[in-house]
Design a protein around this motif. Structure first.
Motif, short mmCIF file in Angstrom:
data_model
loop_
_atom_site.label_atom_id
_atom_site.label_comp_id
_atom_site.label_asym_id
_atom_site.label_seq_id
_atom_site.Cartn_x
_atom_site.Cartn_y
_atom_site.Cartn_z
N ARG A 16 0.87 -1.23 -0.11
CA ARG A 16 0.11 0.07 0.07
C ARG A 16 0.96 1.37 -0.06
NH1 ARG A 16 -4.43 -1.81 4.69
NH2 ARG A 16 -5.78 -3.12 3.10
N ALA A 17 1.91 1.17 0.82
CA ALA A 17 2.92 2.24 0.63
C ALA A 17 3.42 2.45 -0.49
CB ALA A 17 4.09 2.19 1.71
N VAL A 18 4.02 1.59 -1.30
CA VAL A 18 4.48 1.55 -2.59
C VAL A 18 3.57 2.21 -3.58
CG1 VAL A 18 5.35 0.46 -4.54
CG2 VAL A 18 6.31 -0.05 -2.19
N SER A 19 2.23 1.75 -3.56
CA SER A 19 1.10 2.09 -4.34
C SER A 19 0.99 3.64 -4.22
CB SER A 19 -0.36 1.74 -3.92
OG SER A 19 -0.10 0.25 -4.35
N GLY A 37 1.53 18.95 -5.79
CA GLY A 37 1.03 17.75 -4.70
C GLY A 37 -0.27 17.12 -5.08
N LEU A 38 -0.83 16.50 -4.15
CA LEU A 38 -2.00 15.70 -4.16
C LEU A 38 -2.76 15.80 -2.59
CD1 LEU A 38 -1.80 12.50 -6.34
CD2 LEU A 38 -2.90 14.74 -6.95
N ALA A 39 -3.96 16.08 -2.85
CA ALA A 39 -4.75 16.19 -1.62
C ALA A 39 -5.00 14.62 -1.03
CB ALA A 39 -5.86 16.78 -1.73
N LEU A 40 -5.01 14.30 0.10
CA LEU A 40 -5.25 13.09 0.78
C LEU A 40 -6.35 12.60 0.00
CD1 LEU A 40 -4.65 10.92 2.80
CD2 LEU A 40 -6.22 12.31 4.53
N LYS A 41 -7.70 13.12 -0.26
CA LYS A 41 -8.88 12.37 -0.51
C LYS A 41 -8.33 11.82 -2.22
CE LYS A 41 -13.43 13.35 -2.05
NZ LYS A 41 -14.87 14.16 -2.01
N SER A 42 -7.65 12.72 -2.96
CA SER A 42 -7.42 12.25 -4.47
C SER A 42 -6.52 10.83 -4.20
CB SER A 42 -6.61 13.35 -4.91
OG SER A 42 -7.55 14.39 -5.17
N ILE A 43 -5.30 10.91 -3.27
CA ILE A 43 -4.38 9.59 -3.19
C ILE A 43 -5.18 8.64 -2.74
CG2 ILE A 43 -2.65 8.86 -1.97
CD1 ILE A 43 -1.42 11.79 -1.49
N ALA A 44 -6.13 8.77 -1.96
CA ALA A 44 -6.90 7.57 -1.39
C ALA A 44 -7.80 6.83 -2.36
CB ALA A 44 -7.91 7.86 -0.19
N SER A 52 -8.90 7.20 6.04
CA SER A 52 -8.26 7.16 7.30
C SER A 52 -6.93 6.01 7.09
CB SER A 52 -9.10 6.46 8.30
OG SER A 52 -9.87 5.16 7.79
N THR A 53 -7.30 5.15 6.27
CA THR A 53 -6.23 4.20 6.01
C THR A 53 -5.05 4.71 5.21
OG1 THR A 53 -7.52 2.18 6.21
CG2 THR A 53 -5.47 1.90 5.00
N THR A 54 -5.38 5.61 4.31
CA THR A 54 -4.43 6.35 3.42
C THR A 54 -3.60 7.14 4.34
OG1 THR A 54 -5.79 5.88 1.48
CG2 THR A 54 -3.96 7.53 1.47
N HIS A 55 -4.26 7.92 5.36
CA HIS A 55 -3.64 9.00 6.17
C HIS A 55 -2.63 8.27 7.19
CE1 HIS A 55 -3.24 11.84 9.45
NE2 HIS A 55 -3.27 12.47 8.54
N ARG A 56 -3.04 7.11 7.56
CA ARG A 56 -2.14 6.35 8.66
C ARG A 56 -0.69 5.81 7.83
NH1 ARG A 56 -5.48 2.81 9.77
NH2 ARG A 56 -4.54 1.03 8.48
N ILE A 57 -0.92 5.32 6.69
CA ILE A 57 0.26 5.18 5.88
C ILE A 57 1.10 6.21 5.68
CG2 ILE A 57 1.13 3.93 4.02
CD1 ILE A 57 -1.32 2.00 3.96
N ILE A 58 0.59 7.26 5.03
CA ILE A 58 1.23 8.35 4.56
C ILE A 58 1.97 9.27 5.61
CG2 ILE A 58 -0.49 10.44 4.52
CD1 ILE A 58 0.32 10.73 1.59
N HIS A 65 10.50 10.85 5.74
CA HIS A 65 11.02 11.77 4.65
C HIS A 65 10.75 11.05 3.17
CE1 HIS A 65 12.36 14.03 7.97
NE2 HIS A 65 13.24 12.81 8.22
N LEU A 66 10.08 10.05 3.10
CA LEU A 66 9.85 9.92 1.85
C LEU A 66 8.82 10.50 0.87
CD1 LEU A 66 9.86 5.91 2.29
CD2 LEU A 66 11.41 7.02 0.58
N VAL A 67 7.85 11.19 1.84
CA VAL A 67 6.65 11.99 1.28
C VAL A 67 6.91 13.49 2.27
CG1 VAL A 67 4.39 12.42 1.34
CG2 VAL A 67 5.46 10.03 0.55
N THR A 68 6.65 14.24 1.59
CA THR A 68 6.47 15.63 2.24
C THR A 68 5.11 16.39 2.15
OG1 THR A 68 7.37 17.92 2.55
CG2 THR A 68 7.23 17.09 0.50
#
Length: 243
Positions: A16-19, A37-44, A52-58, A65-68
């Motif tokens: 999931r993190a790689v995705s 960049g992208l908003a959390l909703k768009s990434i999810a 919520s799952t996306t936010h936890r991973i991100i 420091h893989l994501v800012t």
């Protein structure tokens, strides 16, 4: 039961993190210059996970420091460690100076440029430079291209260490993406022998109608192997990039 389930859960988290990293990598830097960049909703939505799952991973990706995250817009982009790893990879394969070359080629042609390496029966894009044109054809870093239906893929097949005949056999059934796709193993084999002799390959609407490409083999500086692992390509709309 718990100990047996933990490795599977860990693998899923990594996948999931790689995705998420792939989604961020596939977002052109100039997609929204005012709000990069992208908003959390768009990434999810892109990775088919709940917010919520996306936010936890991100959050873990941000902490490492893989994501800012922009503190004002709260949008996410690849972080500094992702850049370090990318440069380390290019350095490890002898191609640390490829970005200026892609930039120069892009400036000269006005079209998008990219570099691909053979990986898991695909042409894996490891570096790219987007054209400044509004109408363009981009191969984003991390994208996997079909070997038989891309100019860079054809180069990697034509100069394969195992030889053209075996390389084509191992592809299995060839998917026909457009009317121009070479889906016959016999025809593809003959075509690749021509590519090997000419030292360049063309893609004339073979993956997408209206999108063309040209590619050449690349041998990293200091390497003498006759087998090519890398291909340098130019991609553009058929209205500008013509045979």
């Amino acid at each position: 039961m718990t100990s047996a389930a933990q490795p599977t859960s860990g693998v899923h988290s990594i996948e999931r993190a790689v995705s998420i990293l792939r989604v961020l990598a596939d977002t052109p830097a100039d997609a929204d210059a005012a709000h990069p960049g992208l908003a959390l909703k768009s990434i999810a939505q892109e990775v088919h996970l709940s917010p919520s799952t996306t936010h936890r991973i991100i959050r873990t990706l941000v902490d490492t420091h893989l994501v800012t995250q922009d503190p004002i817009t709260e949008r996410y982009q690849l972080g500094p460690l992702a850049g370090v790893l990318g440069r380390k990879y290019l350095s490890s394969i002898g191609l640390e100076s490829v970005q200026p070359i892609l930039q120069r080629l892009c400036s000269l042609t006005g079209e998008s440029t990219s570099l691909a390496v053979l990986h898991n029966d695909t042409a894996h894009v490891v570096a790219q430079k987007h054209s400044a044109q509004a109408l363009r054809v981009d191969h984003l870093s991390g994208r996997e291209l079909s070997l038989h239906a891309s100019a860079m893929g054809k180069i990697l097949l034509a100069f394969s260490a195992q030889g053209i005949d075996i390389a084509v056999q191992q592809l299995g059934k060839l998917e026909k993406f457009t009317d121009s796709t070479i889906a016959s193993p016999v025809e593809l084999t003959a075509h690749l022998h021509e590519v090997s002799a000419l030292k360049y390959a063309l893609n004339i609407g073979e993956r997408y109608d209206g999108a063309n490409g040209v590619a050449v083999p690349v041998l990293p500086y200091g390497k003498t192997s006759q087998h090519i692992q890398y291909a340098l390509g130019i991609q553009g709309p058929s209205t500008r990039l013509t045979p």
